[in-house]
Design a protein around this motif. Structure first.
Motif, short mmCIF file in Angstrom:
data_model
loop_
_atom_site.label_atom_id
_atom_site.label_comp_id
_atom_site.label_asym_id
_atom_site.label_seq_id
_atom_site.Cartn_x
_atom_site.Cartn_y
_atom_site.Cartn_z
N SER A 9 46.06 1.79 48.25
CA SER A 9 45.23 1.86 47.05
C SER A 9 45.93 1.21 45.86
N ILE A 10 47.22 1.48 45.71
CA ILE A 10 47.99 0.88 44.61
C ILE A 10 48.00 -0.64 44.75
N ILE A 11 48.26 -1.10 45.96
CA ILE A 11 48.35 -2.54 46.21
C ILE A 11 47.01 -3.23 45.93
N GLU A 12 45.91 -2.60 46.36
CA GLU A 12 44.58 -3.20 46.15
C GLU A 12 44.20 -3.19 44.68
N GLU A 13 44.61 -2.15 43.95
CA GLU A 13 44.34 -2.11 42.50
C GLU A 13 45.09 -3.22 41.77
N MET A 14 46.19 -3.68 42.37
CA MET A 14 46.96 -4.78 41.79
C MET A 14 46.29 -6.13 42.04
N GLY A 15 45.27 -6.15 42.89
CA GLY A 15 44.58 -7.40 43.18
C GLY A 15 44.96 -8.05 44.49
N HIS A 16 45.82 -7.38 45.27
CA HIS A 16 46.22 -7.90 46.57
C HIS A 16 45.27 -7.38 47.66
N THR A 17 45.34 -7.99 48.83
CA THR A 17 44.55 -7.57 49.98
C THR A 17 45.47 -6.93 51.01
N VAL A 18 45.11 -5.75 51.49
CA VAL A 18 45.87 -5.09 52.54
C VAL A 18 45.30 -5.53 53.89
N THR A 19 46.13 -6.17 54.70
CA THR A 19 45.65 -6.69 55.99
C THR A 19 45.59 -5.63 57.06
N ILE A 62 57.45 -7.48 28.12
CA ILE A 62 57.37 -8.93 28.27
C ILE A 62 57.38 -9.30 29.75
N ALA A 63 58.28 -8.67 30.52
CA ALA A 63 58.35 -8.96 31.96
C ALA A 63 57.03 -8.63 32.64
N LEU A 64 56.44 -7.50 32.29
CA LEU A 64 55.17 -7.10 32.89
C LEU A 64 54.07 -8.11 32.57
N ARG A 65 54.03 -8.56 31.32
CA ARG A 65 53.01 -9.53 30.92
C ARG A 65 53.19 -10.85 31.65
N GLU A 66 54.44 -11.28 31.79
CA GLU A 66 54.70 -12.56 32.43
C GLU A 66 54.39 -12.55 33.92
N MET A 67 54.47 -11.38 34.51
CA MET A 67 54.21 -11.27 35.95
C MET A 67 52.78 -10.87 36.28
N GLU A 68 52.10 -10.23 35.33
CA GLU A 68 50.77 -9.67 35.60
C GLU A 68 49.77 -10.75 36.00
N GLY A 69 49.16 -10.53 37.14
CA GLY A 69 48.10 -11.42 37.58
C GLY A 69 48.56 -12.81 37.98
N ALA A 70 49.89 -12.99 38.08
CA ALA A 70 50.39 -14.32 38.39
C ALA A 70 49.98 -14.77 39.78
N LEU A 71 49.97 -13.85 40.72
CA LEU A 71 49.71 -14.19 42.11
C LEU A 71 48.98 -13.05 42.81
N ALA A 72 48.23 -13.40 43.82
CA ALA A 72 47.64 -12.38 44.69
C ALA A 72 47.86 -12.82 46.12
N GLY A 73 48.10 -11.87 46.99
CA GLY A 73 48.38 -12.23 48.37
C GLY A 73 47.97 -11.13 49.33
N LYS A 74 48.34 -11.33 50.60
CA LYS A 74 47.99 -10.39 51.67
C LYS A 74 49.22 -9.56 52.02
N VAL A 75 49.02 -8.24 52.06
CA VAL A 75 50.13 -7.30 52.26
C VAL A 75 49.88 -6.47 53.51
N LEU A 76 50.88 -6.44 54.39
CA LEU A 76 50.85 -5.57 55.56
C LEU A 76 51.64 -4.31 55.24
N VAL A 77 51.01 -3.14 55.39
CA VAL A 77 51.65 -1.85 55.15
C VAL A 77 52.05 -1.24 56.49
N ILE A 78 53.33 -0.90 56.63
CA ILE A 78 53.84 -0.24 57.84
C ILE A 78 54.28 1.16 57.44
#
Length: 270
Positions: A162-172, A134-150
């Motif tokens: 790759s994991i982050i981009e498959e989730m629909g986010h953008t890696v800056t 239920i938690a996964l369904r409620e959170m899935e696809g709720a938001l997409a954003g820009k992620v900086l990886v350090i």
């Protein structure tokens, strides 16, 4: 029970206390509130160690005792969250089905199987699995954003990205040093930072994050480290989301999703 048993239990609890504090911090959105619940759990165990419930492992018993305290308090946080990120996190808690976030954190971050989650939360294993779904369904696809990886290790940085981009986010960008991380954050403001602790030039991912947050405060952060106990000392502010190396894809997914979901603003995906 042998005379060594109480000492073994005490040692087991001490070894697992940092991970209970990590869980409590993520659950409440406040280090202070999380530590209050953790302290109440220890007090309950000292008063009556039967709250451990005859658990097979000290960690299982410790988390079960915590949930007895958490449930008796109604799962409420009585004090103000630490910061604006945590305030937004607490506001979003009301949007989730009851008990689902607890189950998700226990499974995805703390690594408990459904049978042990059932023992901790006093439900059956089938219900524990359903709460996570239920938690996964409620959170899935709720938001997409820009992620900086350090992250200074190229293969790990590529895997995380790759994991982050498959989730629909953008890696800056992928930063290998403190200076590069600050430069990338200033060039394009991230909605979330995912950072290793030890960087290529022996600089600190913690210091890099502090520098970035000085420019753009209230950005949620997920730390990934082989030494989580170094950040779980209680001597300074601690991250709400902390993943241990070696990590799993599920752990990255869960931490990034929760940080993005609970810490975001309405304009995050704009």
């Amino acid at each position: 029970m042998s005379s060594d048993a109480p000492q073994d239990i005490a040692s087991g609890i001490a070894a697992n206390l940092p991970y209970l504090r990590r869980y409590a911090r993520a659950l409440t959105g406040s280090q202070q509130a999380g530590d209050r619940y953790a302290a109440a759990t220890l007090e309950a165990i000292l008063s009556d160690d039967s709250v451990l419930g005859g658990a097979e492992t000290p960690k299982l018993g410790l988390f079960r005792a915590f949930h007895a305290v958490w449930s008796s308090a109604g799962g409420m946080v009585s004090e103000a969250p630490d910061d604006a990120v945590s305030r937004r996190a607490q506001r979003r808690l009301s949007a989730l089905t009851e008990n689902t976030r607890e189950a998700l954190l226990l499974h995805k971050i703390e690594g408990f199987p459904f049978e042990e989650i059932a023992a901790i939360m006093q439900v059956d294993a089938e219900e524990a699995a359903e709460l996570v779904e239920i938690a996964l369904r409620e959170m899935e696809g709720a938001l997409a954003g820009k992620v900086l990886v350090i992250e200074d290790e190229a293969i790990i940085a590529m895997d995380i990205s790759s994991i982050i981009e498959e989730m629909g986010h953008t890696v800056t960008g992928n930063a290998r040093t403190r200076a590069e991380a600050v430069r990338l954050a200033r060039a394009e403001r991230p909605d979330l930072i995912l950072a290793d602790i030890q960087l290529a030039d022996n600089s600190s991912g913690i210091d890099a994050v502090k520098d970035i947050l000085a420019d753009v405060p209230d950005v949620p952060v997920v730390f990934v480290t082989a030494f989580p106990e170094r950040l779980l000392t209680g001597e300074r502010p601690e991250p709400a989301f902390l993943i241990s190396k070696p990590y799993s894809e599920d752990q990255i997914w869960s931490a990034v999703s929760q940080a993005m979901f609970f810490s975001s603003t309405e304009t995050l995906a704009a």
